[in-house]
Design a protein around this motif. Sequence first.
Motif, PDB file in Angstrom:
ATOM      1  N   ASP A   1      -6.206  52.444  -9.093  1.00  0.00           N
ATOM      2  CA  ASP A   1      -6.078  50.987  -9.052  1.00  0.00           C
ATOM      3  C   ASP A   1      -5.082  50.565 -10.134  1.00  0.00           C
ATOM      4  O   ASP A   1      -5.401  50.584 -11.321  1.00  0.00           O
ATOM      5  CB  ASP A   1      -7.441  50.324  -9.300  1.00  0.00           C
TER       6      ASP A   1
ATOM      7  N   ARG B   1      -6.625  35.660 -17.843  1.00  0.00           N
ATOM      8  CA  ARG B   1      -7.629  36.087 -18.833  1.00  0.00           C
ATOM      9  C   ARG B   1      -6.955  36.635 -20.082  1.00  0.00           C
ATOM     10  O   ARG B   1      -7.463  36.483 -21.184  1.00  0.00           O
ATOM     11  CB  ARG B   1      -8.582  37.114 -18.208  1.00  0.00           C
TER      12      ARG B   1
ATOM     13  N   ARG C   1     -15.846  57.587 -13.245  1.00  0.00           N
ATOM     14  CA  ARG C   1     -14.831  57.081 -12.309  1.00  0.00           C
ATOM     15  C   ARG C   1     -14.318  55.718 -12.782  1.00  0.00           C
ATOM     16  O   ARG C   1     -13.439  55.124 -12.183  1.00  0.00           O
ATOM     17  CB  ARG C   1     -15.418  56.941 -10.915  1.00  0.00           C
TER      18      ARG C   1
ATOM     19  N   ASN D   1     -15.646  50.637 -21.007  1.00  0.00           N
ATOM     20  CA  ASN D   1     -16.328  50.077 -19.826  1.00  0.00           C
ATOM     21  C   ASN D   1     -17.168  51.129 -19.125  1.00  0.00           C
ATOM     22  O   ASN D   1     -17.677  50.884 -18.035  1.00  0.00           O
ATOM     23  CB  ASN D   1     -15.297  49.555 -18.812  1.00  0.00           C
TER      24      ASN D   1
ATOM     25  N   ASP E   1     -20.996  38.045 -20.551  1.00  0.00           N
ATOM     26  CA  ASP E   1     -20.827  36.956 -19.577  1.00  0.00           C
ATOM     27  C   ASP E   1     -21.818  37.115 -18.436  1.00  0.00           C
ATOM     28  O   ASP E   1     -22.462  36.184 -18.007  1.00  0.00           O
ATOM     29  CB  ASP E   1     -19.439  37.028 -18.920  1.00  0.00           C
ATOM     30  N   ASP E   2     -21.867  38.339 -17.910  1.00  0.00           N
ATOM     31  CA  ASP E   2     -22.786  38.593 -16.810  1.00  0.00           C
ATOM     32  C   ASP E   2     -23.304  40.022 -16.911  1.00  0.00           C
ATOM     33  O   ASP E   2     -22.799  40.806 -17.714  1.00  0.00           O
ATOM     34  CB  ASP E   2     -22.122  38.332 -15.441  1.00  0.00           C
TER      35      ASP E   2
ATOM     36  N   GLN F   1      -8.106  40.176 -25.142  1.00  0.00           N
ATOM     37  CA  GLN F   1      -9.450  39.609 -25.270  1.00  0.00           C
ATOM     38  C   GLN F   1     -10.170  40.150 -26.509  1.00  0.00           C
ATOM     39  O   GLN F   1     -10.847  39.414 -27.216  1.00  0.00           O
ATOM     40  CB  GLN F   1     -10.249  40.058 -24.048  1.00  0.00           C
TER      41      GLN F   1
ATOM     42  N   ASP G   1     -24.318  43.520 -14.895  1.00  0.00           N
ATOM     43  CA  ASP G   1     -24.217  44.321 -13.675  1.00  0.00           C
ATOM     44  C   ASP G   1     -25.142  45.521 -13.805  1.00  0.00           C
ATOM     45  O   ASP G   1     -25.215  46.144 -14.867  1.00  0.00           O
ATOM     46  CB  ASP G   1     -22.784  44.839 -13.477  1.00  0.00           C
TER      47      ASP G   1
ATOM     48  N   ASP H   1     -12.674  52.641 -15.359  1.00  0.00           N
ATOM     49  CA  ASP H   1     -11.316  52.565 -15.913  1.00  0.00           C
ATOM     50  C   ASP H   1     -11.195  53.025 -17.368  1.00  0.00           C
ATOM     51  O   ASP H   1     -10.464  53.962 -17.681  1.00  0.00           O
ATOM     52  CB  ASP H   1     -10.714  51.159 -15.712  1.00  0.00           C
TER      53      ASP H   1
ATOM     54  N   ARG I   1      -5.212  42.951 -20.706  1.00  0.00           N
ATOM     55  CA  ARG I   1      -6.205  41.888 -20.844  1.00  0.00           C
ATOM     56  C   ARG I   1      -7.243  42.232 -21.925  1.00  0.00           C
ATOM     57  O   ARG I   1      -7.587  41.397 -22.760  1.00  0.00           O
ATOM     58  CB  ARG I   1      -6.906  41.657 -19.505  1.00  0.00           C
ATOM     59  N   PHE I   2      -7.702  43.467 -21.933  1.00  0.00           N
ATOM     60  CA  PHE I   2      -8.694  43.822 -22.947  1.00  0.00           C
ATOM     61  C   PHE I   2      -8.065  43.787 -24.347  1.00  0.00           C
ATOM     62  O   PHE I   2      -8.724  43.413 -25.315  1.00  0.00           O
ATOM     63  CB  PHE I   2      -9.341  45.181 -22.653  1.00  0.00           C
TER      64      PHE I   2
ATOM     65  N   ARG J   1      -5.336  45.220 -16.687  1.00  0.00           N
ATOM     66  CA  ARG J   1      -6.657  45.098 -17.327  1.00  0.00           C
ATOM     67  C   ARG J   1      -6.593  45.610 -18.763  1.00  0.00           C
ATOM     68  O   ARG J   1      -7.204  45.045 -19.658  1.00  0.00           O
ATOM     69  CB  ARG J   1      -7.729  45.874 -16.527  1.00  0.00           C
TER      70      ARG J   1
ATOM     71  N   GLY K   1     -20.976  48.617 -17.480  1.00  0.00           N
ATOM     72  CA  GLY K   1     -19.723  47.857 -17.512  1.00  0.00           C
ATOM     73  C   GLY K   1     -19.635  46.874 -18.666  1.00  0.00           C
ATOM     74  O   GLY K   1     -20.093  47.137 -19.784  1.00  0.00           O
ATOM     75  N   GLY K   2     -19.065  45.690 -18.327  1.00  0.00           N
ATOM     76  CA  GLY K   2     -18.727  44.690 -19.349  1.00  0.00           C
ATOM     77  C   GLY K   2     -19.874  44.291 -20.269  1.00  0.00           C
ATOM     78  O   GLY K   2     -19.677  44.098 -21.469  1.00  0.00           O
TER      79      GLY K   2
ATOM     80  N   ARG L   1      -5.465  48.133 -13.113  1.00  0.00           N
ATOM     81  CA  ARG L   1      -6.006  48.566 -14.410  1.00  0.00           C
ATOM     82  C   ARG L   1      -4.941  48.532 -15.508  1.00  0.00           C
ATOM     83  O   ARG L   1      -5.272  48.415 -16.686  1.00  0.00           O
ATOM     84  CB  ARG L   1      -6.581  49.975 -14.277  1.00  0.00           C
TER      85      ARG L   1
ATOM     86  N   ARG M   1     -20.435  46.994 -22.908  1.00  0.00           N
ATOM     87  CA  ARG M   1     -19.300  46.943 -23.844  1.00  0.00           C
ATOM     88  C   ARG M   1     -19.483  45.769 -24.807  1.00  0.00           C
ATOM     89  O   ARG M   1     -19.379  45.933 -26.030  1.00  0.00           O
ATOM     90  CB  ARG M   1     -18.002  46.777 -23.036  1.00  0.00           C
TER      91      ARG M   1
HETATM   92  N1  CTP Z   1     -13.989  48.640 -13.134  1.00  0.00           N
HETATM   93  C1  CTP Z   1     -13.108  49.691 -13.007  1.00  0.00           C
HETATM   94  N2  CTP Z   1     -11.862  49.452 -12.486  1.00  0.00           N
HETATM   95  C2  CTP Z   1     -11.495  48.215 -12.119  1.00  0.00           C
HETATM   96  C3  CTP Z   1     -12.377  47.133 -12.244  1.00  0.00           C
HETATM   97  C4  CTP Z   1     -13.641  47.386 -12.774  1.00  0.00           C
HETATM   98  O1  CTP Z   1     -13.433  50.808 -13.353  1.00  0.00           O
HETATM   99  N3  CTP Z   1     -10.286  48.012 -11.604  1.00  0.00           N
HETATM  100  C5  CTP Z   1     -15.343  48.904 -13.665  1.00  0.00           C
HETATM  101  C6  CTP Z   1     -15.421  48.880 -15.169  1.00  0.00           C
HETATM  102  O2  CTP Z   1     -16.445  49.768 -15.562  1.00  0.00           O
HETATM  103  C7  CTP Z   1     -15.855  47.444 -15.460  1.00  0.00           C
HETATM  104  C8  CTP Z   1     -16.817  47.196 -14.310  1.00  0.00           C
HETATM  105  O3  CTP Z   1     -16.248  47.909 -13.207  1.00  0.00           O
HETATM  106  O4  CTP Z   1     -16.472  47.290 -16.706  1.00  0.00           O
HETATM  107  C9  CTP Z   1     -17.004  45.730 -13.974  1.00  0.00           C
HETATM  108  O5  CTP Z   1     -15.772  45.133 -13.752  1.00  0.00           O
HETATM  109  P1  CTP Z   1     -15.588  43.561 -13.884  1.00  0.00           P
HETATM  110  O6  CTP Z   1     -16.691  42.880 -13.179  1.00  0.00           O
HETATM  111  O7  CTP Z   1     -14.185  43.256 -13.509  1.00  0.00           O
HETATM  112  O8  CTP Z   1     -15.881  43.261 -15.423  1.00  0.00           O
HETATM  113  P2  CTP Z   1     -14.988  43.597 -16.678  1.00  0.00           P
HETATM  114  O9  CTP Z   1     -13.589  43.273 -16.320  1.00  0.00           O
HETATM  115  O10 CTP Z   1     -15.239  44.944 -17.220  1.00  0.00           O
HETATM  116  O11 CTP Z   1     -15.461  42.683 -17.844  1.00  0.00           O
HETATM  117  P3  CTP Z   1     -15.970  41.205 -17.893  1.00  0.00           P
HETATM  118  O12 CTP Z   1     -17.450  41.375 -17.953  1.00  0.00           O
HETATM  119  O13 CTP Z   1     -15.367  40.685 -19.152  1.00  0.00           O
HETATM  120  O14 CTP Z   1     -15.499  40.484 -16.668  1.00  0.00           O
END
Ligand code: CTP
Length: 436
Positions: free
Chosen positions: A157, A204, A113, A119, A40-41, A170, A43, A115, A166-167, A163, A27-28, A160, A31
């Motif tokens: 979802d 964001r 699966r 990511n 930031d964090d 950002q 996963d 978004d 937002r990307f 989102r 994920g984030g 997205r 990327r």
């Molecule tokens: N994700 C997704 N669909 C969403 C939300 C999240 O597919 N509606 C997946 C993406 O792979 C994403 C990951 O879950 O990178 C983590 O989501 P999130 O914690 O929301 O982090 P990000 O939005 O990707 O990025 P950031 O680290 O900047 O918060």
Amino acid sequence: MFLAPPGEVLTALELLSRRGFEAYLVGGCVRDAVLGREPDDYDIATDAVPEEIKRVFSGYQTAEIGIRHGTLTVVMNGRPIELTSYRRDGVYSDGRHPDRVSFTKSLEEDLIRRDFTVNAMAWRPDGGLVDPSGGRNDCKNKLIRAVGEPGERFREDALRILRALRFAGQLGFEIERNTHQAMMREAAGLSRVSAERVAKELNRTLIGDFAANALRAYPEVLVLALPELKPLLRPEKTNDGIWEQTLIPLEGTPKDPALRWAALLLFCGKPQSTSGGPVPPADSQECSVTLAESILRRLRQPRMLTEQVITLIRHHEQRIDPANLRLWLSSLGPETAKKLLLLKRAGVSAKEPGDTRRIEQLDSLYMEAVRLLDEGLCLSVRDLQVKGDDLLAMGYQRNRRLGQALDELLRQVLTGELENRRDALLKAAESLLPID
Ligand code: CTP
């Protein structure tokens, strides 16, 4: 690409792999690492199912809030780390959570699966980058592209859709054409998304480094969430280019949610107020205040933020007399007052960039405000060196007049007529004592 996760994150990966499980960062954070940004964090995704993750981390503090969807949070050295079992999502009838989560042993299934391609990458120290959808290439080309069939991703979802915006805000990325078309086609799904989730993405977006560019490029996406702003997007000829007038100051304000929201909504009531013919600017401002308040309430934004935004919109045209700076800081509150100076500065630089005198004036007011606040300027009755009890001891009654006297003492301190010294205040209070 450079990824140096903190020690606890490496330990978590290591603990899983020692027990024979596969574990990757996803994920984030991946990327951000590919883009050379600080994550930031972190996963982690793993082929261990939740019960197995729990066993591996049985010696640690864990939180199970997301366990139904396969996520366990482990706290290591005070750092929360999210661990999620590889998932193959099913049907999303609420457009947010899959009705049934099924776990898989395949990292690739978990990644496809997700978004957006950017990511949908995974990394581990000894496994390198896993990138089945071409996320690294899209990072290079600065593209937000849905993974697989875009419509499916947005039907799963609809958040997205926001989102993607937002990307763009950002990261300064473009939204790939098919992805954009699918976002617009699936827009109706946004009505099922909670106000809180929408607000979080919009916040964001607005504080993104490229917020104005994204809103300039994709205003039609923003108004899916904020239909109230649609009239601002009318062709230039019929609305004096309000949208651009909105975006330029927005670009010039610091990345603070209240400031950015205020800049976005500064003229939101103007089309409504001018539809019945010319109206005085003050009325147009009140229309903006009313509309801004209803938008922020609808989004369930925190009250503090809503109030600050409204104050900023209501006062942004106000002239500030340097002689009354203290009074002004006290009446608006120091934080809002400082933000107002920044908003005004952004407005002047956008509208009259050549007016250096006005910009310098605003800068010096800002510096003076900071100086006064650093000095511990008396701003409210609470900061006075006398209290209500002192006045009661002097013969005041516990009634409205007591409050009025304290307010008057504060006013005199703020205008410089009186020093905030106990003896001076007591003397002044005595002269204000009502003779009944
Ligand atoms: N994700 C997704 N669909 C969403 C939300 C999240 O597919 N509606 C997946 C993406 O792979 C994403 C990951 O879950 O990178 C983590 O989501 P999130 O914690 O929301 O982090 P990000 O939005 O990707 O990025 P950031 O680290 O900047 O918060």
